[in-house]
Design a protein around this motif. Structure first.
Motif, PDB file in Angstrom:
ATOM      1  N   LEU A 157       0.845  -1.190   0.000  1.00  0.00           N
ATOM      2  CA  LEU A 157       0.000   0.000   0.000  1.00  0.00           C
ATOM      3  C   LEU A 157       0.881   1.240   0.000  1.00  0.00           C
ATOM      4  O   LEU A 157       1.768   1.382   0.849  1.00  0.00           O
ATOM      5  N   GLY A 158       0.625   2.155  -0.927  1.00  0.00           N
ATOM      6  CA  GLY A 158       1.372   3.406  -0.911  1.00  0.00           C
ATOM      7  C   GLY A 158       1.148   4.162   0.386  1.00  0.00           C
ATOM      8  O   GLY A 158       1.993   4.949   0.821  1.00  0.00           O
ATOM      9  N   LEU A 159       0.021   3.924   1.029  1.00  0.00           N
ATOM     10  CA  LEU A 159      -0.317   4.542   2.303  1.00  0.00           C
ATOM     11  C   LEU A 159       0.680   4.151   3.388  1.00  0.00           C
ATOM     12  O   LEU A 159       0.813   4.837   4.405  1.00  0.00           O
ATOM     13  N   VAL A 160       1.370   3.044   3.189  1.00  0.00           N
ATOM     14  CA  VAL A 160       2.367   2.544   4.133  1.00  0.00           C
ATOM     15  C   VAL A 160       3.782   2.770   3.606  1.00  0.00           C
ATOM     16  O   VAL A 160       4.696   3.124   4.351  1.00  0.00           O
ATOM     17  N   VAL A 161       3.958   2.577   2.306  1.00  0.00           N
ATOM     18  CA  VAL A 161       5.284   2.695   1.689  1.00  0.00           C
ATOM     19  C   VAL A 161       5.803   4.132   1.761  1.00  0.00           C
ATOM     20  O   VAL A 161       6.970   4.366   2.102  1.00  0.00           O
TER      21      VAL A 161
ATOM     22  N   VAL B 244      10.912   6.269  -4.725  1.00  0.00           N
ATOM     23  CA  VAL B 244      10.216   5.017  -4.406  1.00  0.00           C
ATOM     24  C   VAL B 244       9.713   4.361  -5.680  1.00  0.00           C
ATOM     25  O   VAL B 244       9.125   5.022  -6.542  1.00  0.00           O
ATOM     26  N   LYS B 245       9.921   3.062  -5.782  1.00  0.00           N
ATOM     27  CA  LYS B 245       9.359   2.285  -6.880  1.00  0.00           C
ATOM     28  C   LYS B 245       8.536   1.139  -6.309  1.00  0.00           C
ATOM     29  O   LYS B 245       8.578   0.843  -5.118  1.00  0.00           O
ATOM     30  N   ASN B 246       7.754   0.497  -7.194  1.00  0.00           N
ATOM     31  CA  ASN B 246       7.007  -0.700  -6.815  1.00  0.00           C
ATOM     32  C   ASN B 246       6.024  -0.429  -5.678  1.00  0.00           C
ATOM     33  O   ASN B 246       5.895  -1.203  -4.741  1.00  0.00           O
ATOM     34  N   SER B 247       5.322   0.715  -5.777  1.00  0.00           N
ATOM     35  CA  SER B 247       4.344   1.095  -4.766  1.00  0.00           C
ATOM     36  C   SER B 247       2.967   1.194  -5.389  1.00  0.00           C
ATOM     37  O   SER B 247       2.763   0.819  -6.558  1.00  0.00           O
ATOM     38  N   ASN B 248       2.023   1.708  -4.622  1.00  0.00           N
ATOM     39  CA  ASN B 248       0.652   1.932  -5.071  1.00  0.00           C
ATOM     40  C   ASN B 248       0.200   3.322  -4.621  1.00  0.00           C
ATOM     41  O   ASN B 248       0.971   4.057  -3.997  1.00  0.00           O
ATOM     42  N   HIS B 249      -1.020   3.670  -4.901  1.00  0.00           N
ATOM     43  CA  HIS B 249      -1.597   4.984  -4.570  1.00  0.00           C
ATOM     44  C   HIS B 249      -1.317   5.344  -3.113  1.00  0.00           C
ATOM     45  O   HIS B 249      -1.597   4.567  -2.209  1.00  0.00           O
ATOM     46  N   PHE B 250      -0.754   6.551  -2.874  1.00  0.00           N
ATOM     47  CA  PHE B 250      -0.296   6.870  -1.508  1.00  0.00           C
ATOM     48  C   PHE B 250      -1.175   7.860  -0.753  1.00  0.00           C
ATOM     49  O   PHE B 250      -0.790   8.373   0.288  1.00  0.00           O
TER      50      PHE B 250
END
Length: 363
Positions: A87-91, A113-119
């Motif tokens: 989760l981008g919310l965590v990353v 940052v790579k390999n993440s999602n919506h933050f």
């Protein structure tokens, strides 16, 4: 129709959904905090209304609920983080902590940052630096919905960027904005409420202006900040390109038309050049330039002078960046968070899927 909920009700509900996805208690708490901060600050497009979207991506195995987030490249003041499809919310908070730690030692820290999602909202991550008397930066690329100036193809995301500055007796100055004419979430709000959007936000499949908030579904595109060349859309395109290059090209994430879509029914583009969605965050110690109290005193003075500036209409005042969100947070902390019925129904459908207690309005 709006229903009102206390933040504690929505926080507990959101944490339970993330835990049902397999997130640890720590990650569920953090992810819920990012979404709730958005709702509290009046940015409804990026709050709990997004929760079902994360669930659908997880069901498609495009979100890893138990990621091994790690630094894969590093110098004294820079790093690249692999989010392991989390989760981008965590990353993103992980990355910002790295940036802050580097800034504490060396004056500034910069993390791609790579390999993440919506933050979520960029402001959440930038404010982490402000809490340490630092200037915070946060930006992310996003799924392609925006046509560059003169184009009729979706090549860029709404690509938000945020700059946050600590003040003294006043709240921080927070510049948190999309680099498109409007954020996609505002279209979603218009769709849910059955309203048209202002001209200059979207073009249809033929490249013509439209006020239909559903135009993206029929081949249309969002427009860059500025809307058209005569009104500066090339500047919005330039800002968006900057975010995309720092977030995607620099980190090894996807960029441009290859950034994975947030909606689960659309598959990621073939032959993608990178990994996942990319972010870029940074922190700078103010005392690396001058004493922090001197800076805060001058920023307070800056705020006061701008608030006192002469206006065109006596009934309007200059709005300091971040001021509307601060006022919304104060009001919603006291009176609760309003959600439209469609969002509540969507969230309750997710709750039913996981066997979790449904939301019941507190009003």
């Amino acid at each position: 129709m709006y229903l009102t909920f206390t933040q504690s009700t929505l926080r507990s509900f959101t944490q339970n959904i993330f835990k049902a996805m397999g997130c640890s208690s720590e990650h569920a708490t953090l992810a819920a905090d990012v979404l709730l901060k958005s709702d509290l600050r009046g940015i409804d497009s990026h709050g709990v209304a997004r929760l079902s979207g994360y669930v659908r991506l997880w069901e498609k195995q495009r979100i890893n609920a138990t990621p091994n987030i790690k630094i894969v490249h590093e110098t004294a003041t820079t790093a690249t983080v692999d989010g392991d499809a989390g989760l981008g919310l965590v990353v993103a908070p992980f990355a910002m902590k790295v940036a802050i730690e580097k800034a504490e030692k060396y004056g500034s820290g910069w993390v791609s940052v790579k390999n993440s999602n919506h933050f979520g909202i960029a402001g959440y991550h930038a404010l982490m630096a402000v809490e340490k008397d630092m200037i915070g930066f946060a930006m992310t690329n996003a799924s392609p919905l925006v046509a560059p100036t003169f184009a009729n193809e979706r090549m860029l995301g709404t690509n938000p960027m945020c700059y946050a500055f600590p003040a003294g007796k006043y709240p921080p100055v927070i510049v948190d904005m999309a680099t498109s004419a409007a954020a996609n979430g505002k279209l979603e709000i218009a769709q849910r409420t059955g309203k048209n959007v202002p001209e200059g936000w979207i073009q249809n499949a033929d490249g013509k202006y439209t006020t239909d908030p559903h135009a993206l579904k029929t081949g249309g595109a969002l427009l860059p900040l500025g809307s058209d060349r005569e009104h500066g859309s090339h500047k919005g395109f330039g800002l968006s390109a900057t975010v995309d290059i720092l977030s995607g090209v620099l980190s090894g994430a996807n960029y441009g038309p290859w950034v994975p879509p947030f909606v689960a029914f659309m598959e990621p583009a073939a032959n993608a050049p990178g990994e996942g969605i990319g972010h870029f965050v940074g922190a700078m110690r103010v005392d690396g330039f001058r004493p922090i109290e001197d800076f805060k005193t001058n920023l307070d003075n800056w705020i006061e002078r701008f608030k006192a500036s002469e206006t065109i209409n006596n009934n309007q005042k200059v709005i300091i960046p971040g001021e509307p969100e601060r006022e919304a947070e104060a009001e919603r902390t006291t009176n609760g968070i309003p959600l439209v019925q469609a969002v509540v129904d969507d969230l309750n459908a997710v709750a039913e899927k996981f066997g979790i207690e449904k939301l019941i309005a507190d009003d």
